[in-house]
Scaffold this motif. Structure first.
Motif, PDB file in Angstrom:
ATOM      1  N   THR A  83       0.828  -1.215   0.000  1.00  0.00           N
ATOM      2  CA  THR A  83       0.000   0.000   0.000  1.00  0.00           C
ATOM      3  C   THR A  83       0.858   1.259   0.000  1.00  0.00           C
ATOM      4  OG1 THR A  83      -0.119   0.005   2.417  1.00  0.00           O
ATOM      5  CG2 THR A  83      -1.894  -1.133   1.224  1.00  0.00           C
ATOM      6  N   GLN A  84       2.166   1.089  -0.069  1.00  0.00           N
ATOM      7  CA  GLN A  84       3.099   2.210  -0.056  1.00  0.00           C
ATOM      8  C   GLN A  84       2.961   3.049   1.221  1.00  0.00           C
ATOM      9  OE1 GLN A  84       2.617   4.282  -3.895  1.00  0.00           O
ATOM     10  NE2 GLN A  84       1.829   2.344  -4.688  1.00  0.00           N
ATOM     11  N   GLY A  85       2.587   2.359   2.283  1.00  0.00           N
ATOM     12  CA  GLY A  85       2.449   3.030   3.577  1.00  0.00           C
ATOM     13  C   GLY A  85       1.133   3.744   3.782  1.00  0.00           C
ATOM     14  N   ASN A  86       0.291   3.766   2.782  1.00  0.00           N
ATOM     15  CA  ASN A  86      -0.984   4.469   2.885  1.00  0.00           C
ATOM     16  C   ASN A  86      -2.075   3.529   3.399  1.00  0.00           C
ATOM     17  OD1 ASN A  86      -0.092   7.029   1.894  1.00  0.00           O
ATOM     18  ND2 ASN A  86      -0.041   6.141  -0.161  1.00  0.00           N
ATOM     19  N   VAL A  87      -1.915   3.116   4.668  1.00  0.00           N
ATOM     20  CA  VAL A  87      -2.834   2.146   5.250  1.00  0.00           C
ATOM     21  C   VAL A  87      -2.917   2.367   6.758  1.00  0.00           C
ATOM     22  CG1 VAL A  87      -1.017   0.411   5.618  1.00  0.00           C
ATOM     23  CG2 VAL A  87      -3.412  -0.312   5.381  1.00  0.00           C
ATOM     24  N   THR A  88      -4.087   2.111   7.297  1.00  0.00           N
ATOM     25  CA  THR A  88      -4.321   2.189   8.734  1.00  0.00           C
ATOM     26  C   THR A  88      -5.193   1.010   9.141  1.00  0.00           C
ATOM     27  OG1 THR A  88      -4.148   4.615   8.832  1.00  0.00           O
ATOM     28  CG2 THR A  88      -5.387   3.535  10.590  1.00  0.00           C
ATOM     29  N   PHE A  89      -4.824   0.354  10.241  1.00  0.00           N
ATOM     30  CA  PHE A  89      -5.616  -0.767  10.744  1.00  0.00           C
ATOM     31  C   PHE A  89      -6.666  -0.262  11.727  1.00  0.00           C
ATOM     32  CE2 PHE A  89      -2.113  -3.127   9.031  1.00  0.00           C
ATOM     33  CZ  PHE A  89      -2.628  -4.386   8.738  1.00  0.00           C
ATOM     34  N   GLY A  90      -7.837  -0.849  11.664  1.00  0.00           N
ATOM     35  CA  GLY A  90      -8.887  -0.558  12.624  1.00  0.00           C
ATOM     36  C   GLY A  90      -9.183  -1.798  13.454  1.00  0.00           C
ATOM     37  N   ASN A 122       6.228  -1.379  13.267  1.00  0.00           N
ATOM     38  CA  ASN A 122       6.341  -1.368  11.813  1.00  0.00           C
ATOM     39  C   ASN A 122       5.927  -0.030  11.199  1.00  0.00           C
ATOM     40  OD1 ASN A 122       6.957  -4.304  10.676  1.00  0.00           O
ATOM     41  ND2 ASN A 122       5.682  -4.550  12.498  1.00  0.00           N
ATOM     42  N   GLY A 123       5.663   0.954  12.043  1.00  0.00           N
ATOM     43  CA  GLY A 123       5.341   2.282  11.545  1.00  0.00           C
ATOM     44  C   GLY A 123       4.036   2.357  10.783  1.00  0.00           C
ATOM     45  N   VAL A 124       3.031   1.623  11.259  1.00  0.00           N
ATOM     46  CA  VAL A 124       1.708   1.622  10.627  1.00  0.00           C
ATOM     47  C   VAL A 124       0.684   2.145  11.623  1.00  0.00           C
ATOM     48  CG1 VAL A 124      -0.118   0.168   9.668  1.00  0.00           C
ATOM     49  CG2 VAL A 124       2.262  -0.267   9.069  1.00  0.00           C
ATOM     50  N   GLY A 125      -0.197   3.034  11.155  1.00  0.00           N
ATOM     51  CA  GLY A 125      -1.184   3.629  12.035  1.00  0.00           C
ATOM     52  C   GLY A 125      -2.343   2.700  12.340  1.00  0.00           C
ATOM     53  N   TYR A 126      -3.096   3.060  13.374  1.00  0.00           N
ATOM     54  CA  TYR A 126      -4.262   2.267  13.762  1.00  0.00           C
ATOM     55  C   TYR A 126      -5.234   3.140  14.550  1.00  0.00           C
ATOM     56  CZ  TYR A 126      -1.395   2.048  17.998  1.00  0.00           C
ATOM     57  OH  TYR A 126      -0.612   2.368  19.066  1.00  0.00           O
ATOM     58  N   PHE A 127      -6.447   2.664  14.627  1.00  0.00           N
ATOM     59  CA  PHE A 127      -7.453   3.253  15.495  1.00  0.00           C
ATOM     60  C   PHE A 127      -8.255   2.110  16.089  1.00  0.00           C
ATOM     61  CE2 PHE A 127      -9.613   2.688  11.482  1.00  0.00           C
ATOM     62  CZ  PHE A 127     -10.912   2.334  11.821  1.00  0.00           C
ATOM     63  N   VAL A 128      -9.144   2.422  17.018  1.00  0.00           N
ATOM     64  CA  VAL A 128      -9.977   1.393  17.661  1.00  0.00           C
ATOM     65  C   VAL A 128     -11.441   1.738  17.470  1.00  0.00           C
ATOM     66  CG1 VAL A 128     -10.686   0.376  19.863  1.00  0.00           C
ATOM     67  CG2 VAL A 128      -8.252   0.675  19.348  1.00  0.00           C
ATOM     68  N   TYR A 338      -4.692  17.404  16.627  1.00  0.00           N
ATOM     69  CA  TYR A 338      -4.055  16.090  16.686  1.00  0.00           C
ATOM     70  C   TYR A 338      -3.912  15.502  15.286  1.00  0.00           C
ATOM     71  CZ  TYR A 338      -3.509  11.077  17.568  1.00  0.00           C
ATOM     72  OH  TYR A 338      -3.064   9.784  17.572  1.00  0.00           O
ATOM     73  N   LEU A 339      -4.966  15.582  14.484  1.00  0.00           N
ATOM     74  CA  LEU A 339      -4.918  15.042  13.129  1.00  0.00           C
ATOM     75  C   LEU A 339      -3.832  15.712  12.300  1.00  0.00           C
ATOM     76  CD1 LEU A 339      -8.690  14.746  12.088  1.00  0.00           C
ATOM     77  CD2 LEU A 339      -7.201  12.969  13.004  1.00  0.00           C
ATOM     78  N   SER A 340      -3.666  17.018  12.467  1.00  0.00           N
ATOM     79  CA  SER A 340      -2.713  17.753  11.642  1.00  0.00           C
ATOM     80  C   SER A 340      -1.264  17.502  12.038  1.00  0.00           C
ATOM     81  CB  SER A 340      -3.003  19.255  11.718  1.00  0.00           C
ATOM     82  OG  SER A 340      -2.608  19.788  12.967  1.00  0.00           O
ATOM     83  N   ARG A 341      -1.055  16.995  13.251  1.00  0.00           N
ATOM     84  CA  ARG A 341       0.309  16.862  13.764  1.00  0.00           C
ATOM     85  C   ARG A 341       0.791  15.412  13.901  1.00  0.00           C
ATOM     86  NH1 ARG A 341       0.240  21.254  18.782  1.00  0.00           N
ATOM     87  NH2 ARG A 341       0.371  23.132  17.493  1.00  0.00           N
ATOM     88  N   THR A 342      -0.127  14.460  13.715  1.00  0.00           N
ATOM     89  CA  THR A 342       0.187  13.076  14.039  1.00  0.00           C
ATOM     90  C   THR A 342       0.054  12.179  12.824  1.00  0.00           C
ATOM     91  OG1 THR A 342      -0.753  13.496  16.244  1.00  0.00           O
ATOM     92  CG2 THR A 342      -0.296  11.198  15.653  1.00  0.00           C
ATOM     93  N   GLU A 343       1.097  11.400  12.549  1.00  0.00           N
ATOM     94  CA  GLU A 343       1.041  10.409  11.476  1.00  0.00           C
ATOM     95  C   GLU A 343       0.205   9.210  11.913  1.00  0.00           C
ATOM     96  OE1 GLU A 343       2.053  10.367   8.473  1.00  0.00           O
ATOM     97  OE2 GLU A 343       3.328  12.119   8.340  1.00  0.00           O
TER      98      GLU A 343
END
Length: 375
Positions: A83-90, A122-128, A338-343
């Motif tokens: 995904t070239q890093g353009n991915v977030t796990f939920g 692994n430097g991948v974002g997530y939310f719950v 938070y959104l503007s400052r956080t990867e």
């Protein structure tokens, strides 16, 4: 979603159909948008990696809503690469109480922390995602408190009796539940200020255009038919995923192009353009910025345009302000900052993010509004 009664009349979309009829069409609708892959369990599809890679090649962002089955370091790294890093796990957590969590779904806080650690490494974002029902409503405060203390972005999802849960309407929460238990917990956790209702931030300063379209990410209330649409595994289209097993369908991608459905469906056009809601939602000060939950309106009343019966605010006149407006406006600012400052959120929602949202300009408007109220 798994069904208890009869299987769907139509077969699921093939890999090729999912690419051509959904992902490629979504690129036409919103070239810098995002796709949330959900289920069931998306990661159990044999073609899940192929679909993620295709979505990335289209320039779209990917969210993977998962029960965390099979999520390990190797998978996360492979997903990140394709995904070239353009991915977030939920990930999902319905209660910090182990017994209640077991009644709602599999998993635990320990399992969640393990999966989040893998993503961090692994430097991948997530939310719950927290699904709220009568089962877990009494622990919603402690659950959101657990996520708030760890600064974990959270999406509150309402339980609705669809699919396998079609016979569980008794689990729908009420306006008393919302006023006394759910809303206080949501108000206190600024990192869950997206797509939850009722939402009482000042509507005059909570509007931002998204991707050049007449969509309103900044409203942060119900986004059904506005910020997102739902597409089932069989190709049905609805204003949101919660309405996919209902009568509120807008068409099927096998019959008409998804872009055509998006532009021409009377249901989607009405929700996008406004002025279609009924009851108190039609005259409420927050009628356009909150809109009430359209799925809860449908499952409680049978009418997706009715007032949200779980909302506890009943204004005597259109401009009456909620006593929570000042707090929710202030916390909206915290959330957007938070959104503007956080990867990875800054790459999605930042000033030059893929959704094209000029948050810096919005902050000035928001701060001015907050100062005006406090002075």
């Amino acid at each position: 979603m798994t069904r208890l009664d009869a299987p769907p009349e139509a077969p699921e979309l093939s890999t090729d159909e999912a690419k051509r009829l959904v992902l490629d069409e979504l690129k036409r609708i919103c070239p810098q948008g995002a796709v949330a892959f959900s289920g069931g369990e998306f990661l159990l599809r044999p073609d899940c990696l192929e679909l993620l890679e295709h979505n990335a090649r289209n320039g779209l962002y990917s969210f993977i809503n998962t029960s965390s089955v099979g999520v390990n370091a190797d998978l996360v790294q492979e997903v990140k690469e394709i995904t070239q890093g353009n991915v977030t796990f939920g990930f999902s957590l319905d209660s910090v109480d182990p017994d209640l969590q077991a009644k709602c779904r599999s998993g635990s806080t320990e399992l969640l922390e393990e999966k989040m650690r893998i993503c961090d490494e692994n430097g991948v974002g997530y939310f719950v995602l927290v699904t709220v029902s009568k089962l877990n409503v009494d622990t919603i405060g402690s659950t959101l408190g657990y996520l708030r203390d760890r600064e974990i972005p959270t999406l509150r999802s309402p339980f609705v009796p669809r699919g396998a849960a079609g016979r569980a309407s008794h689990l729908l929460f009420t306006s008393d539940d919302m006023e006394q238990k759910i809303h206080p917990a949501l108000r206190a956790h600024s990192l869950c200020y997206v797509s939850h209702t009722p939402f009482f931030a000042d509507p005059n300063i909570a509007k931002i255009g998204m991707a050049g379209r007449q969509l309103a990410l900044g409203n942060m209330g119900c986004q059904a038919g506005r910020g997102f649409i739902g597409v089932s595994a069989e190709g049905d289209v609805a204003p949101c995923v919660h309405l996919l097993d209902s009568e509120v369908l807008c068409g099927n991608v096998r019959d008409r192009a998804l872009s055509h459905i998006f532009e021409n469906s009377p249901i989607l056009k009405g929700l996008r353009e406004g002025g279609v809601l009924k009851g108190k939602c039609a005259v409420c000060r927050y009628g356009d910025s909150c809109r009430g939950c359209r799925s809860l309106a449908y499952y409680h009343t049978g009418d997706y345009l009715a007032s949200d019966p779980t909302c506890f605010f009943t204004p005597a006149e259109p401009e009456e302000r909620s006593p929570h407006e000042e707090e929710q406006t202030r916390r909206s600012h915290d959330f957007l900052l938070y959104l503007s400052r956080t990867e990875p959120w800054s790459r999605i929602f930042g000033r030059w993010g893929r959704f094209g949202v000029p948050l810096k300009k919005f902050f000035h408007r928001l701060r001015a509004g907050v100062r005006g109220k406090l002075s």
